[in-house]
Design a protein around this motif. Structure first.
Motif, mmCIF file in Angstrom:
data_model
loop_
_atom_site.group_PDB
_atom_site.id
_atom_site.type_symbol
_atom_site.label_atom_id
_atom_site.label_comp_id
_atom_site.label_asym_id
_atom_site.label_seq_id
_atom_site.Cartn_x
_atom_site.Cartn_y
_atom_site.Cartn_z
ATOM 1 N N ARG A 105 -3.413 -2.692 5.380
ATOM 2 C CA ARG A 105 -2.485 -3.769 5.692
ATOM 3 C C ARG A 105 -1.414 -3.301 6.683
ATOM 4 N NH1 ARG A 105 -6.154 -6.275 3.422
ATOM 5 N NH2 ARG A 105 -5.787 -8.052 2.032
ATOM 6 N N TYR A 142 -6.932 -1.713 -1.286
ATOM 7 C CA TYR A 142 -5.705 -2.449 -0.957
ATOM 8 C C TYR A 142 -4.493 -1.639 -1.374
ATOM 9 C CZ TYR A 142 -2.221 -6.182 -1.303
ATOM 10 O OH TYR A 142 -1.098 -6.952 -1.180
ATOM 11 N N PRO A 143 -3.420 -1.593 -0.593
ATOM 12 C CA PRO A 143 -3.211 -2.215 0.719
ATOM 13 C C PRO A 143 -3.311 -1.217 1.866
ATOM 14 C CG PRO A 143 -1.080 -1.679 -0.193
ATOM 15 C CD PRO A 143 -2.122 -1.137 -1.169
ATOM 16 N N ALA A 146 -10.015 -7.394 -1.716
ATOM 17 C CA ALA A 146 -9.608 -6.731 -0.474
ATOM 18 C C ALA A 146 -10.072 -5.280 -0.400
ATOM 19 C CB ALA A 146 -8.098 -6.800 -0.332
ATOM 20 N N TRP A 199 1.445 -4.462 7.123
ATOM 21 C CA TRP A 199 2.797 -4.505 6.587
ATOM 22 C C TRP A 199 3.143 -3.279 5.752
ATOM 23 C CZ3 TRP A 199 2.632 -3.912 1.442
ATOM 24 C CH2 TRP A 199 1.538 -4.422 0.733
#
Length: 288
Positions: free
Chosen positions: A80, A76-77, A120, A82
């Motif tokens: 992602r 993570y991240p 995650a 974003w």
């Protein structure tokens, strides 16, 4: 003349300026922000642009930053949508981590951010976190950790991490653990980003951590959804719900040095100035 105490702008200890318009900070009640995860080239440019707009004036908003998240390969991240390009560095060995830390230092970072989110993806081993913290410490860079998932927050104080990027929200920590953490690590609040069980857990953890004398730092995770690019009333309310009030709340907000152009008035009539009236920007009357 208004009665109260003039102080400088407040500090948000957890923002992501690549996800907002950083120039909006100029009209805010904030005097300093700490960016905890952005492309180092971009965030250093933001910091220069904002600084240049104020020249040598003591007012304005100071931007400190970590540069990119450090995370294991696939951690993570990194997956992602974003997360802006360049804002995550996947490092599999301590040598790779040391190279990344040196790069962040060269880009002007004042802290290092690691991700340890077991919900995650993979997380760093204890040995890796300890090595990262030691390497960063030698360069004068304290490590801040995103700790999420069962047991992750509990690992950090013993591995050289100086602060948690979020008050623990994955699980209710035991009273013994809260007491242990209170003397060893700071928590950045970010309470208002949660709802439901996560919010209740985080507020309960903060309430007990604060009661044990733990260091709470106001932070909002600005850029995570539709949050104000300013002092966040919802975060203030959540901190007060957790028992962080009055002088303790002011300490959590860590006001910056006041200047004539950028001072804020805390009304004298309120024991807790944020209970009914927010701080308001003013230009104090000149001496004499």
């Amino acid at each position: 003349m208004a009665e109260g105490t003039y102080i400088g702008g407040f500090t948000d200890h957890h923002v992501h300026l690549q996800l907002v318009d950083p120039l909006r900070l100029e009209d805010s009640l904030l005097g300093r922000v700490l960016d905890l995860g952005s492309d180092p080239a971009q965030i250093s440019r933001f910091a220069r642009v904002v600084a240049e707009r104020f020249g040598d004036e003591p007012g304005g908003v100071a931007i400190s930053y970590a540069g990119a998240f450090l995370t294991p390969p696939g951690g993570y991240p990194s997956d992602r949508a974003w997360a802006p390009e360049g804002s995550v560095r996947e490092v599999g060995t301590l040598a790779e981590a040391a190279t990344a830390i040196a790069e962040m230092k060269a880009a002007g970072a004042s802290v290092i951010k690691i991700a340890s989110n077991s919900t995650a993806g993979p997380v760093f081993s204890d040995e890796m976190i300890d090595g990262i913290a030691r390497t960063a410490d030698r360069l004068g860079l304290p490590v801040v950790a995103h700790a999420e998932g069962p047991g992750e927050a509990q690992r950090m104080p013993g591995l050289g991490v100086r602060a948690l990027a979020h008050a623990p929200f994955s699980e209710r920590l035991s009273d013994a653990e809260v007491s242990r953490q209170a003397g060893r690590i700071a928590w950045i609040s970010t309470l208002a980003i949660h709802d439901g069980d996560a919010r209740e857990i985080a507020i309960d953890n903060v309430r007990r951590f604060h009661a044990h004398g733990g260091t709470i730092r106001y932070g909002t995770d600005m850029g995570n959804g539709d949050l104000p690019v300013d002092l966040n009333p919802a975060e203030i309310a959540a901190l007060r719900e957790a028992g962080v009030r009055g002088a303790a709340l002011i300490r959590a907000l860590a006001p910056t040095a006041a200047s004539v152009e950028r001072r804020f008035l805390l009304p004298a009539q309120d024991a807790d100035p944020f209970e009914t009236v927010p701080a308001v920007p003013v230009r104090p009357p000149s001496a004499g």
